[in-house]
Each structure stands twice: as C-alpha cells, then as structure tokens.
Design a protein around this motif. Structure first.
Motif, mmCIF file in Angstrom:
data_model
loop_
_atom_site.group_PDB
_atom_site.id
_atom_site.type_symbol
_atom_site.label_atom_id
_atom_site.label_comp_id
_atom_site.label_asym_id
_atom_site.label_seq_id
_atom_site.Cartn_x
_atom_site.Cartn_y
_atom_site.Cartn_z
ATOM 1 N N THR A 67 0.866 -1.162 0.000
ATOM 2 C CA THR A 67 0.000 0.000 0.000
ATOM 3 C C THR A 67 0.906 1.216 0.000
ATOM 4 O O THR A 67 1.768 1.352 0.844
ATOM 5 C CB THR A 67 -0.877 0.026 1.268
ATOM 6 N N ASP A 126 -13.081 3.774 9.690
ATOM 7 C CA ASP A 126 -12.102 4.756 10.153
ATOM 8 C C ASP A 126 -12.218 4.839 11.671
ATOM 9 O O ASP A 126 -13.199 5.345 12.205
ATOM 10 C CB ASP A 126 -12.366 6.118 9.513
ATOM 11 N N CYS A 130 -3.583 -0.484 -3.551
ATOM 12 C CA CYS A 130 -3.659 -1.804 -2.946
ATOM 13 C C CYS A 130 -2.290 -2.477 -2.910
ATOM 14 O O CYS A 130 -1.571 -2.498 -3.913
ATOM 15 C CB CYS A 130 -4.644 -2.670 -3.721
ATOM 16 N N CYS A 140 -10.176 -2.798 -1.208
ATOM 17 C CA CYS A 140 -9.856 -2.716 -2.634
ATOM 18 C C CYS A 140 -11.045 -3.218 -3.450
ATOM 19 O O CYS A 140 -11.519 -4.337 -3.242
ATOM 20 C CB CYS A 140 -8.615 -3.554 -2.939
ATOM 21 N N THR A 188 -18.437 -1.357 2.798
ATOM 22 C CA THR A 188 -18.606 0.060 3.120
ATOM 23 C C THR A 188 -19.671 0.287 4.189
ATOM 24 O O THR A 188 -19.729 1.370 4.788
ATOM 25 C CB THR A 188 -18.957 0.857 1.854
ATOM 26 N N PHE A 194 -9.156 0.536 4.429
ATOM 27 C CA PHE A 194 -9.773 0.637 3.113
ATOM 28 C C PHE A 194 -10.087 -0.763 2.581
ATOM 29 O O PHE A 194 -9.530 -1.756 3.047
ATOM 30 C CB PHE A 194 -8.834 1.342 2.129
ATOM 31 N N HIS A 240 -7.266 3.799 9.713
ATOM 32 C CA HIS A 240 -8.264 3.952 8.660
ATOM 33 C C HIS A 240 -8.089 2.793 7.683
ATOM 34 O O HIS A 240 -7.082 2.707 6.976
ATOM 35 C CB HIS A 240 -8.067 5.292 7.953
ATOM 36 N N LEU A 277 -7.198 2.738 -3.952
ATOM 37 C CA LEU A 277 -8.105 2.475 -2.836
ATOM 38 C C LEU A 277 -9.021 3.685 -2.653
ATOM 39 O O LEU A 277 -8.602 4.721 -2.143
ATOM 40 C CB LEU A 277 -7.305 2.199 -1.559
ATOM 41 N N ARG A 278 -10.263 3.526 -3.047
ATOM 42 C CA ARG A 278 -11.217 4.635 -3.024
ATOM 43 C C ARG A 278 -12.280 4.496 -1.932
ATOM 44 O O ARG A 278 -13.043 5.431 -1.697
ATOM 45 C CB ARG A 278 -11.933 4.723 -4.378
ATOM 46 N N HIS A 279 -12.341 3.342 -1.275
ATOM 47 C CA HIS A 279 -13.488 3.049 -0.420
ATOM 48 C C HIS A 279 -13.048 2.733 1.011
ATOM 49 O O HIS A 279 -12.198 1.881 1.245
ATOM 50 C CB HIS A 279 -14.284 1.874 -0.987
ATOM 51 N N THR A 280 -13.676 3.413 1.972
ATOM 52 C CA THR A 280 -13.394 3.194 3.387
ATOM 53 C C THR A 280 -14.132 1.958 3.896
ATOM 54 O O THR A 280 -15.319 1.782 3.642
ATOM 55 C CB THR A 280 -13.826 4.418 4.212
#
Length: 431
Positions: A7, A34, A21, A64, A303, A62, A60, A28-31
């Motif tokens: 990462t 957190d 990733c 993939c 998510t 994420f 935090h 990596l766009r998605h949590t």
C-alpha cells in the motif's frame, strides 16, 4: 522491494493522498472503517515514560474494489513493531493446545518424518514448533523479534532472527533447505509487502510441499462487528476470495480450507504449487459460496461496516457510564492488541478501568498505549475484588471465565464487549 507490492500513496491533483492496494495496485477509493488516530497497539508505556509524547497514526482501513483485500496503509514499519515484541504466544493455554493438535494432525496428513523439514514463519516463542521435537521431525523457526526468539531457542527450537521475504528464502535454498511444510499462523496480516512474502514461500516450498496459513476470517470480523482486531500491526484482513486473488498471482492453488474457532473465527488455508499433484477438496468451493452468500463479493458489504463499529462503541460506553454512576468498580482482563484498539477508539481510560491484568510479566508495571491504564499481575483482581471485569481478549472468553471462576465468591461479573455487550455471571449463564 517492489513499491507496487505495498500500500502506498501519491498526491493527486487536488493535493490529497491516493492509496493503492498492496496486492493488486488498484487505487483504494473506499473506506471500510475509520477508527480515528491511535498509537501502535503493542507500544506499552513504562512508568518513567508516561509524560513522553506517544506517536499516533490513522487507523483507517480501506477495501480494494478489485481484489477485495481490506487493508491499512503502512504507517509503522515491521522493524519498529517486531524487533522487540511484547506478545508471547505461550501465555495462552488454549492457543498452545490448538498448535499441538495441528502439529499432530498435519504430521499424519503429510506423512512427515525425520527426512522432512517444517518451517514456521513468525514462530514466536516456539509455541508450535516445540511439538515437532518429540516426533523427531526437523523444524526451523523464523522470527524477527529477538527477545521472543530467545525464548524459543531456550526451549530447543531451532530459530533464526530474520524478517522473511523472497531474498531470505533464496538464501535458505542456497543453504540446501527447502520445506515440506511452511506454517504461517496469524502472520500474513502482519506483512506489508504481501507479494514479496508470498514469493518467498513459493521459493522455499518443495514441488509437492504444502503451505498452511491461519488468519482471522474477514467474514466473522464483519458479521460480528470485530473492529477491534484492526490495528497498525495488522496491515491486511483476509477473506477466502482475497486469498484466491493472492494465490493466482503467485501460481499457487488452494487445496483445502478449514474453519476454526480461534481469534473469534479463523480460516486455515492449505496451498501448494499450482503444478503439484494435490487435489482440491470440496471445502474450497463450499466456503467460497458461503462468502458469496454473505455478500463478500459485493463492495456495499464492506462500506456498510463502519456503522457496526459505532454501535458497539455507543453500547459499551453506555454500560460503563451507568456502572460507574452506580459506584461500581471495573477492571480489565488482558492487554492484547485488540484491547488497545477498543480502549483508544472508545476513549476508555483509568476513569472507567482502575487497572487491567495480564499473564505476561513483560507487561506488568507498564501502561496501555494511549489510554495509560496500569497493567498488573492477574492476582490484583483477587486483592481489589472489582464488581466487573472487562474481558479485552474476548476470543478467549471461555478460557478466562473458567480460569477466574472464583470471582463469583464476591459477586463479580464479566463483561464481553464484542460482538455486543454481554454480562457473564460465573454463578450461572449470561445475563
């Protein structure tokens, strides 16, 4: 080291950071969740360092969207975490017994003998490999923490103090060593460079050799709200679907999967070279389908997880506030990594827990990272007789309740925080 295997992050045009990733290099766009800022969970604080500044890093996680690997960015290097480590596997009686059972089963299954070689990665204090010694099966441990490896060596377990990867694997092969069995129990999550680590296993494994990897099952983490198993020392969190991506990338095949009760629900995955003659058992398709039925192939499942963590936090704090308002005394049992994630995320300090206890003498007289709860020997519970005992290693609930059953003499009850607040009365059933 291949940068794309980890990462990593780069600045985009807006100035924010984009992470990639560590397995497949997709953005990596998605949590996933957190948990705010937290100190490394095994960085216990000595009494004379309580006024020192502690480093805090984002916790935090994420997911993939390509390979479905849940992961943290690498804020703390493995060298900083593991060269002097506070976790000794042998202090959990049930974990040692679990390892012993595995050793006998796998020795029979693979027909291991005096001509075989077993290699365990992150072999800790010899909790597992010690069981091969009476069977006269050669075994080698590779453990990066010198203080922990020393204990294994004193038990007679051959151990090298090294970080494992492809380069070190090639060194072992040059020495004439190749493994019939490679064991990795709860180590894969602790490797930031997954591709280098797995490439090392591939290089070290004999053509018909077998790798077994145990790791907490992401499906259980999600379904039971086990957010506290997320901490900086664990860089990745695995489903079978993600492991299949990893295996394919490194020309391995999964031939069997077992579901285990350890660590709140784990998988043991058996892998071999793709060209080996091992047949694939039906368990692989069955557990893959179970994950699909649990929607682990859908991004929305990941998510949505953050709301579970927030609910556990609210419910636990509601209980603790009510108990303290009533004048009850509360202590903790254990000082595990997961406990420190829970304490820091929920803001639980000495105002709620007078102290916590642990069987590991290394931690006695120290304080939990961040929240600075004092850590005492287990006998402190008998001296101070608290009303409630918060079990921080909740995966060992049954072992701890059995071990501490005598607290019923003064009416103490146990509190289990995950998957939700449960009160366990040692005089009877859960309340």
């Amino acid at each position: 080291m291949n940068l794309l295997a980890n990462t990593f992050s780069v600045a985009n045009q807006s100035g924010s950071r984009t992470h990639f990733c560590r397995l497949c290099s997709a953005p990596l766009r998605h949590t996933f969740v957190d948990l705010g800022m937290s100190p490394p969970c095994e960085s216990f604080v000595a009494r004379d360092r309580l006024d020192d500044m502690e480093p805090y890093y984002p916790l935090h996680a994420f997911v993939c969207e390509e390979c479905l690997l849940v992961q943290l960015n690498e804020y703390v290097t493995p060298q900083a975490i593991f060269e002097e480590y506070a976790y000794f596997s042998s202090y959990s009686t049930s974990w040692v017994e679990h390892a012993k059972t595995y050793c006998h089963q796998i020795a029979r299954r693979l027909q291991l003998d005096t001509q075989s070689l077993v290699v365990e990665l992150a072999s800790n204090d010899g909790y597992l490999l010690q069981h091969f010694i009476p069977m006269k099966i050669p075994a080698l441990g590779i453990e990066p923490a010198a203080n922990v490896a020393k204990v294994a060596i004193e038990k007679g377990v051959s151990t090298r103090v090294e970080f494992f990867g492809e380069s070190y694997a090639q060194q072992l092969v040059t020495e004439g060593l190749q493994a019939d069995l490679i064991v990795g129990n709860n180590v894969l999550a602790q490797v930031p460079d997954l591709n280098d680590f797995v490439a090392g296993m591939v290089a070290l494994l004999k053509p018909q050799g077998v790798i077994t990897l145990e790791f907490p099952h992401l499906e259980k983490l999600i379904s039971q709200g086990q957010f506290d198993t997320i901490y900086h020392e664990h860089f990745s969190y695995f489903s079978l679907l993600a492991i299949e991506h990893l295996a394919k990338r490194h020309h391995l095949k999964i031939i069997d999967v077992e579901e285990l009760s350890t660590h709140g629900g784990s998988l043991r995955v058996y892998l071999t070279h793709a060209a080996s003659t091992w047949l694939v058992r039906e368990s692989v398709a069955r557990i893959r389908q179970d994950e699909i039925n649990a929607h682990l192939d859908q991004l929305a499942t990941y998510t949505a997880f953050a709301s579970r963590a927030r609910k556990v936090k609210r419910d636990l704090l509601t209980f603790l506030i009510a108990a303290k308002t009533e004048g009850k005394t509360i202590c903790g049992y254990g000082a595990p990594g997961k406990g420190n994630t829970l304490l820091n995320y929920c803001g639980i300090g000495p105002d709620f827990l007078d102290f916590t206890v642990d069987r590991n003498p290394y931690k006695h007289g120290r304080y939990t990272p961040g929240m600075h709860i004092p850590i005492e020997p287990v006998e402190a519970i008998d001296r101070l007789k608290p009303d409630y005992i918060l079990i921080l290693p909740w995966n060992l609930k049954d072992e701890i309740v059995k071990q501490m059953h005598h607290v019923r003499e003064w009416g103490a009850k146990f509190v289990v925080p995950i998957p939700g607040v449960d009160i366990v009365d040692p005089r009877g059933d859960e309340l």
